[in-house]
Design a protein around this motif. Structure first.
Motif, PDB file in Angstrom:
ATOM      1  N   GLU A   1       0.847  -1.195   0.000  1.00  0.00           N
ATOM      2  CA  GLU A   1       0.000   0.000   0.000  1.00  0.00           C
ATOM      3  C   GLU A   1       0.881   1.243   0.000  1.00  0.00           C
ATOM      4  O   GLU A   1       1.923   1.286   0.651  1.00  0.00           O
ATOM      5  N   ASN A   2       0.440   2.233  -0.729  1.00  0.00           N
ATOM      6  CA  ASN A   2       1.182   3.489  -0.812  1.00  0.00           C
ATOM      7  C   ASN A   2       0.202   4.616  -1.113  1.00  0.00           C
ATOM      8  O   ASN A   2      -1.012   4.436  -0.966  1.00  0.00           O
ATOM      9  N   GLU A   3       0.714   5.755  -1.540  1.00  0.00           N
ATOM     10  CA  GLU A   3      -0.138   6.935  -1.737  1.00  0.00           C
ATOM     11  C   GLU A   3      -1.187   6.774  -2.835  1.00  0.00           C
ATOM     12  O   GLU A   3      -2.162   7.531  -2.872  1.00  0.00           O
ATOM     13  N   ILE A   4      -1.007   5.816  -3.747  1.00  0.00           N
ATOM     14  CA  ILE A   4      -2.009   5.645  -4.818  1.00  0.00           C
ATOM     15  C   ILE A   4      -2.697   4.280  -4.755  1.00  0.00           C
ATOM     16  O   ILE A   4      -3.689   4.060  -5.461  1.00  0.00           O
ATOM     17  N   TYR A   5      -2.194   3.365  -3.946  1.00  0.00           N
ATOM     18  CA  TYR A   5      -2.753   2.013  -3.914  1.00  0.00           C
ATOM     19  C   TYR A   5      -3.202   1.636  -2.507  1.00  0.00           C
ATOM     20  O   TYR A   5      -2.387   1.532  -1.592  1.00  0.00           O
ATOM     21  N   TYR A   6      -4.515   1.484  -2.361  1.00  0.00           N
ATOM     22  CA  TYR A   6      -5.094   1.001  -1.111  1.00  0.00           C
ATOM     23  C   TYR A   6      -5.889  -0.256  -1.446  1.00  0.00           C
ATOM     24  O   TYR A   6      -6.941  -0.190  -2.093  1.00  0.00           O
ATOM     25  N   LYS A   7      -5.385  -1.394  -1.008  1.00  0.00           N
ATOM     26  CA  LYS A   7      -5.972  -2.683  -1.405  1.00  0.00           C
ATOM     27  C   LYS A   7      -7.453  -2.771  -1.059  1.00  0.00           C
ATOM     28  O   LYS A   7      -8.246  -3.345  -1.798  1.00  0.00           O
ATOM     29  N   SER A   8      -7.840  -2.174   0.063  1.00  0.00           N
ATOM     30  CA  SER A   8      -9.221  -2.285   0.532  1.00  0.00           C
ATOM     31  C   SER A   8     -10.196  -1.495  -0.338  1.00  0.00           C
ATOM     32  O   SER A   8     -11.407  -1.652  -0.219  1.00  0.00           O
ATOM     33  N   ARG A   9      -9.678  -0.631  -1.219  1.00  0.00           N
ATOM     34  CA  ARG A   9     -10.538   0.199  -2.060  1.00  0.00           C
ATOM     35  C   ARG A   9     -10.562  -0.261  -3.517  1.00  0.00           C
ATOM     36  O   ARG A   9     -11.161   0.388  -4.369  1.00  0.00           O
ATOM     37  N   VAL A  10      -9.898  -1.384  -3.801  1.00  0.00           N
ATOM     38  CA  VAL A  10      -9.728  -1.807  -5.193  1.00  0.00           C
ATOM     39  C   VAL A  10     -10.321  -3.185  -5.412  1.00  0.00           C
ATOM     40  O   VAL A  10     -10.208  -4.066  -4.550  1.00  0.00           O
ATOM     41  N   LEU A  11     -10.946  -3.380  -6.564  1.00  0.00           N
ATOM     42  CA  LEU A  11     -11.368  -4.706  -7.018  1.00  0.00           C
ATOM     43  C   LEU A  11     -10.729  -4.950  -8.376  1.00  0.00           C
ATOM     44  O   LEU A  11     -10.847  -4.111  -9.288  1.00  0.00           O
ATOM     45  N   TYR A  12     -10.061  -6.068  -8.518  1.00  0.00           N
ATOM     46  CA  TYR A  12      -9.354  -6.350  -9.770  1.00  0.00           C
ATOM     47  C   TYR A  12     -10.356  -6.522 -10.912  1.00  0.00           C
ATOM     48  O   TYR A  12     -11.340  -7.252 -10.787  1.00  0.00           O
ATOM     49  N   GLY A  13     -10.072  -5.846 -12.019  1.00  0.00           N
ATOM     50  CA  GLY A  13     -10.899  -5.991 -13.213  1.00  0.00           C
ATOM     51  C   GLY A  13     -12.002  -4.963 -13.349  1.00  0.00           C
ATOM     52  O   GLY A  13     -12.742  -4.982 -14.343  1.00  0.00           O
ATOM     53  N   THR A  14     -12.140  -4.040 -12.383  1.00  0.00           N
ATOM     54  CA  THR A  14     -13.225  -3.048 -12.439  1.00  0.00           C
ATOM     55  C   THR A  14     -13.178  -2.227 -13.719  1.00  0.00           C
ATOM     56  O   THR A  14     -14.216  -1.946 -14.337  1.00  0.00           O
ATOM     57  N   TYR A  15     -11.982  -1.860 -14.144  1.00  0.00           N
ATOM     58  CA  TYR A  15     -11.834  -1.036 -15.348  1.00  0.00           C
ATOM     59  C   TYR A  15     -12.416  -1.725 -16.580  1.00  0.00           C
ATOM     60  O   TYR A  15     -13.036  -1.087 -17.436  1.00  0.00           O
ATOM     61  N   PHE A  16     -12.250  -3.050 -16.665  1.00  0.00           N
ATOM     62  CA  PHE A  16     -12.722  -3.800 -17.826  1.00  0.00           C
ATOM     63  C   PHE A  16     -14.183  -4.228 -17.684  1.00  0.00           C
ATOM     64  O   PHE A  16     -14.840  -4.532 -18.678  1.00  0.00           O
ATOM     65  N   ALA A  17     -14.687  -4.256 -16.454  1.00  0.00           N
ATOM     66  CA  ALA A  17     -16.033  -4.796 -16.213  1.00  0.00           C
ATOM     67  C   ALA A  17     -17.100  -3.728 -16.072  1.00  0.00           C
ATOM     68  O   ALA A  17     -18.292  -4.037 -16.126  1.00  0.00           O
ATOM     69  N   ARG A  18     -16.711  -2.465 -15.890  1.00  0.00           N
ATOM     70  CA  ARG A  18     -17.660  -1.452 -15.430  1.00  0.00           C
ATOM     71  C   ARG A  18     -18.857  -1.268 -16.379  1.00  0.00           C
ATOM     72  O   ARG A  18     -19.993  -1.129 -15.917  1.00  0.00           O
ATOM     73  N   HIS A  19     -18.614  -1.271 -17.680  1.00  0.00           N
ATOM     74  CA  HIS A  19     -19.722  -1.064 -18.613  1.00  0.00           C
ATOM     75  C   HIS A  19     -20.677  -2.252 -18.627  1.00  0.00           C
ATOM     76  O   HIS A  19     -21.890  -2.093 -18.684  1.00  0.00           O
ATOM     77  N   SER A  20     -20.115  -3.453 -18.564  1.00  0.00           N
ATOM     78  CA  SER A  20     -20.945  -4.657 -18.574  1.00  0.00           C
ATOM     79  C   SER A  20     -21.780  -4.763 -17.303  1.00  0.00           C
ATOM     80  O   SER A  20     -22.958  -5.132 -17.345  1.00  0.00           O
ATOM     81  N   ILE A  21     -21.181  -4.424 -16.162  1.00  0.00           N
ATOM     82  CA  ILE A  21     -21.931  -4.433 -14.888  1.00  0.00           C
ATOM     83  C   ILE A  21     -23.094  -3.454 -14.978  1.00  0.00           C
ATOM     84  O   ILE A  21     -24.221  -3.749 -14.572  1.00  0.00           O
ATOM     85  N   ASP A  22     -22.794  -2.275 -15.516  1.00  0.00           N
ATOM     86  CA  ASP A  22     -23.812  -1.239 -15.672  1.00  0.00           C
ATOM     87  C   ASP A  22     -24.973  -1.730 -16.534  1.00  0.00           C
ATOM     88  O   ASP A  22     -26.136  -1.580 -16.184  1.00  0.00           O
ATOM     89  N   LYS A  23     -24.636  -2.337 -17.666  1.00  0.00           N
ATOM     90  CA  LYS A  23     -25.670  -2.774 -18.610  1.00  0.00           C
ATOM     91  C   LYS A  23     -26.490  -3.936 -18.068  1.00  0.00           C
ATOM     92  O   LYS A  23     -27.708  -3.962 -18.202  1.00  0.00           O
ATOM     93  N   LEU A  24     -25.807  -4.919 -17.481  1.00  0.00           N
ATOM     94  CA  LEU A  24     -26.502  -6.119 -17.012  1.00  0.00           C
ATOM     95  C   LEU A  24     -27.082  -5.942 -15.618  1.00  0.00           C
ATOM     96  O   LEU A  24     -27.843  -6.793 -15.144  1.00  0.00           O
ATOM     97  N   ASP A  25     -26.723  -4.830 -14.968  1.00  0.00           N
ATOM     98  CA  ASP A  25     -27.201  -4.529 -13.618  1.00  0.00           C
ATOM     99  C   ASP A  25     -26.908  -5.671 -12.646  1.00  0.00           C
ATOM    100  O   ASP A  25     -27.728  -6.044 -11.819  1.00  0.00           O
ATOM    101  N   GLU A  26     -25.697  -6.222 -12.771  1.00  0.00           N
ATOM    102  CA  GLU A  26     -25.264  -7.280 -11.865  1.00  0.00           C
ATOM    103  C   GLU A  26     -23.749  -7.350 -11.875  1.00  0.00           C
ATOM    104  O   GLU A  26     -23.118  -7.254 -12.929  1.00  0.00           O
ATOM    105  N   CYS A  27     -23.170  -7.533 -10.698  1.00  0.00           N
ATOM    106  CA  CYS A  27     -21.723  -7.705 -10.584  1.00  0.00           C
ATOM    107  C   CYS A  27     -21.439  -9.118 -10.075  1.00  0.00           C
ATOM    108  O   CYS A  27     -21.967  -9.527  -9.033  1.00  0.00           O
ATOM    109  N   LEU A  28     -20.619  -9.858 -10.828  1.00  0.00           N
ATOM    110  CA  LEU A  28     -20.163 -11.169 -10.375  1.00  0.00           C
ATOM    111  C   LEU A  28     -18.822 -10.975  -9.670  1.00  0.00           C
ATOM    112  O   LEU A  28     -17.936 -10.293 -10.192  1.00  0.00           O
ATOM    113  N   LEU A  29     -18.681 -11.575  -8.499  1.00  0.00           N
ATOM    114  CA  LEU A  29     -17.454 -11.415  -7.722  1.00  0.00           C
ATOM    115  C   LEU A  29     -16.778 -12.764  -7.564  1.00  0.00           C
ATOM    116  O   LEU A  29     -17.393 -13.735  -7.117  1.00  0.00           O
TER     117      LEU A  29
END
Length: 654
Positions: free
Chosen positions: A235-263
């Motif tokens: 963890e450092n000034e730009i990375y806080y593990k507790s605030r990040v989910l891997y793949g959010t950047y690639f999944a965000r539009h699909s989650i929005d459209k399908l109105d569901e997030c798979l974890l």
């Protein structure tokens, strides 16, 4: 903060058709543009963009807003991030207001860390594809996992050579700060010499929501007795593990459209599912869910489905941290993957279509899943069963949103039935936990030490979350305030247009030179705020237009202006003139008539109020002088009413 000068330059250049057209294929239709909505799945286009009004509106899902709002909604950016995106697109140099030395130092450090991570990502990707070791070891590993070259490139995967300091030497030779390289976990010191921390490992970059690299996960290949399987960025000034989910950047539009997030749990689970076409998936990277991660999910959807391995460890993992998800208002489901499988292996085994069907058929409600799994574990142990009743009651008590009341009652009924206990007793136990929470919250608020609400000012987002709300689902104006809304619309759209050819006055001149203060006549606070700001600028000699309010820094004003502008005008058909030989004015051509009728209506409404108040005063008047004054006032008000009615041929509403 970005200066007002920069914001105004952005607003002068922004073109909503260009902005939306970057993400949506638009076709010209009449005076506007039409396309498939990017916010929900649809086969028939219902998403419209108006260049003249500078707003978008979907008649399918109801989403609407302006150019900045679109970028915020589509890319899930903050207000400031959206401005930066637009500034880059339109070539506007971003000026910042003066920062304190500490703020400037923090900003410079963050920028430097992002730059170094970007360099490292590029280095590891080139190493993977362009070196013999990278191809033979790193690329072979990804191919064995079933990843295509396109998938590897999409997720920007990489490889670090199994040498002591190849990366460290390259980075330092290019002038990157050794202290920052260590801070990011890319380089470590061994025997007082810099060495590569990820040597001999495949690299999984971790992106933020805008695609910048926050950190890395590095997996060892082969066996190593003492070395951990994964090394993750510290963890450092730009990375806080507790605030990040891997793949959010690639999944965000699909989650929005399908109105569901798979974890899921791991990096490879996310990548395999994406490659198979199941893109609404992110990973917790093996950690228990945190409140920040749950709130990140809630930015995109209220529906969370968690995929876990079907073994005993997977069942226990499914129960960790999910009370918090329920408390956050998420609708949580659990799917257990068959034993000895994980999402990665299972989707490759059965294919994407069968995998989607498996998820749909095997979703279990979290609360009931927890109850059944814990009941099985408790067996005939009365102490465990008693403890379970309390645990389930506490979980149900966390559904504290108003809209969750019905769901809460359903859980109480079903849980009481499964546990074979009295429903009334279960209700009382749930209410006990609710009261305890409220008492605790009350005490914390009284002391001013409520950690849930006491957020440091620097951690607050630049623009409140309400800016992203769907304006179509909010009743900004009551039906009787329609004419107040109309007055604001006239000012925003036609304020600078010519009202009278004789004296060359404009619409704003006419409105603000009437002997009535429309701000005080209004009953709606938002109308008052817009009229007040417009009048202030008018008095300074400035004529505002819709853009001023559509792109207002106050999200409430921007939301109200969008709702007002998007309101569809009732337009008379042009065929009336041909059929009935009537000269009609309709749409934008009717603004002079609309201005007169709207202002007169508002004044008439005020006159009617004064008449009623005057009548009441007359009833209670005992002195002759007071009665006479009331009679004269009644006569005066009646004359005004008749004059206004005659001017616009209006029927007075009783």
């Amino acid at each position: 903060m970005i200066t007002q000068n920069t914001i105004q330059q952005i607003l002068q250049r922004i073109d909503i058709v260009d902005v939306v057209g970057t993400f949506v294929k638009l076709k010209k239709r009449g005076n506007g543009y039409l396309g498939l909505c990017p916010f929900h799945n649809e086969k028939t286009p219902s998403f419209t963009v108006s260049a003249s009004k500078e707003i978008y509106k979907c008649f399918g899902c109801g989403k609407s807003g302006n150019g900045i709002n679109f970028i915020m909604e589509h890319e899930k950016y903050s207000y400031v991030e959206a401005l930066r995106w637009l500034a880059q697109r339109y070539g506007v140099d971003v000026e910042e207001t003066e920062q304190s030395p500490e703020q400037r130092q923090r900003a410079q450090l963050s920028d430097s860390l992002f730059i170094i991570n970007g360099f490292a990502r590029e280095y590891f990707t080139k190493t993977l594809f362009n070196t013999e070791e990278g191809q033979n070891i790193g690329l072979s590993y990804f191919e064995e996992r079933g990843f295509t070259k396109e998938t590897v490139e999409k997720f920007q995967l990489g490889y670090c050579l199994n040498t002591r300091d190849a990366f460290a030497k390259t980075a330092i030779s290019k002038g990157y700060n050794l202290e920052y390289l260590q801070k990011l976990g890319l380089v470590t010191m061994r025997y007082e010499q810099p060495a590569d921390n990820y040597r001999g490992r495949v690299i999984f970059p971790i992106h933020n929501q805008s695609g910048k690299i926050l950190g890395f996960g590095a997996r060892i290949l082969g066996k190593a007795d003492k070395a951990p399987k994964y090394i993750n960025s510290p963890e450092n000034e730009i990375y806080y593990k507790s605030r990040v989910l891997y793949g959010t950047y690639f999944a965000r539009h699909s989650i929005d459209k399908l109105d569901e997030c798979l974890l899921v749990e791991g990096y490879t689970d996310v990548i395999s599912l994406h490659q198979a076409g199941v893109e609404n998936v992110v990973a917790s990277s093996g950690t228990s869910l945190t409140q920040d991660q749950l709130r990140l999910i809630r930015k995109y959807t209220n529906n969370l489905t968690i995929l876990y391995d079907g073994d005993a460890a997977g069942v226990k993992a499914a129960l960790r941290g999910l009370d918090m998800a329920v408390e956050e208002g998420l609708n949580v489901k659990v799917v257990l993957i068959p034993d000895k499988e994980d999402p990665d292996s299972y989707v490759q085994k059965i294919g994407a279509d069968a995998f989607r069907k498996f998820i749909a058929d095997n979703k279990q409600d979290f609360v009931l899943f927890k109850l059944q799994a814990s009941l099985l574990d408790a067996g005939n142990d009365l102490n465990k069963k008693s403890k379970l009743v309390s645990e389930i009651a506490e979980t149900i008590s966390k559904i504290n949103k108003t809209e969750g009341f019905t769901r809460q009652q359903d859980y109480i009924r079903q849980s009481a039935e499964i546990l074979k206990i009295d429903e009334e007793g279960m209700t009382q136990l749930v209410n006990k936990f609710i009261r305890e929470k409220m008492t605790k919250l009350e005490k914390e608020l009284t002391k001013g030490k409520n950690p849930e609400y006491d957020v440091p000012e620097e951690d607050l987002p630049p623009i409140p979350e309400e800016y992203l709300d769907d304006t179509s689902n909010i009743s900004l104006f009551n039906p009787h305030e329609k004419q107040e809304q109309e007055l604001v619309k006239i000012l925003l759209r036609f304020g600078s247009k010519v009202f009278s050819e004789e004296d060359k006055s404009n619409v704003a001149d006419y409105i603000f030179h009437l002997p009535y203060d429309f701000e005080s006549l209004s009953d709606n606070e938002m109308v008052k705020r817009i009229l007040h700001e417009y009048k202030q600028e008018y008095d300074k000699g400035n004529l505002l237009d819709a853009r001023w309010f559509l792109y207002h820094s106050d999200p409430e004003i921007a939301k109200a202006a969008t709702a007002i502008i998007e309101d569809k005008e009732a337009e008379l058909s042009t065929n009336w003139k041909e059929k009935f030989e009537i000269n009609t004015k309709y749409g934008d051509n009717a603004y002079v008539t609309d201005t007169v009728s709207t202002t007169n209506y508002l004044i008439l409404r005020k006159i009617k109020k004064l008449m009623i108040e005057n009548q009441e005063e007359m009833k209670n008047a005992t002195e002759y002088a007071d009665q006479l004054r009331c009679l004269e006032m009644a006569k005066h008000l009646k004359e005004i009413e008749m004059e206004l009615t005659k001017t616009v041929n209006t029927v007075i509403l009783k």
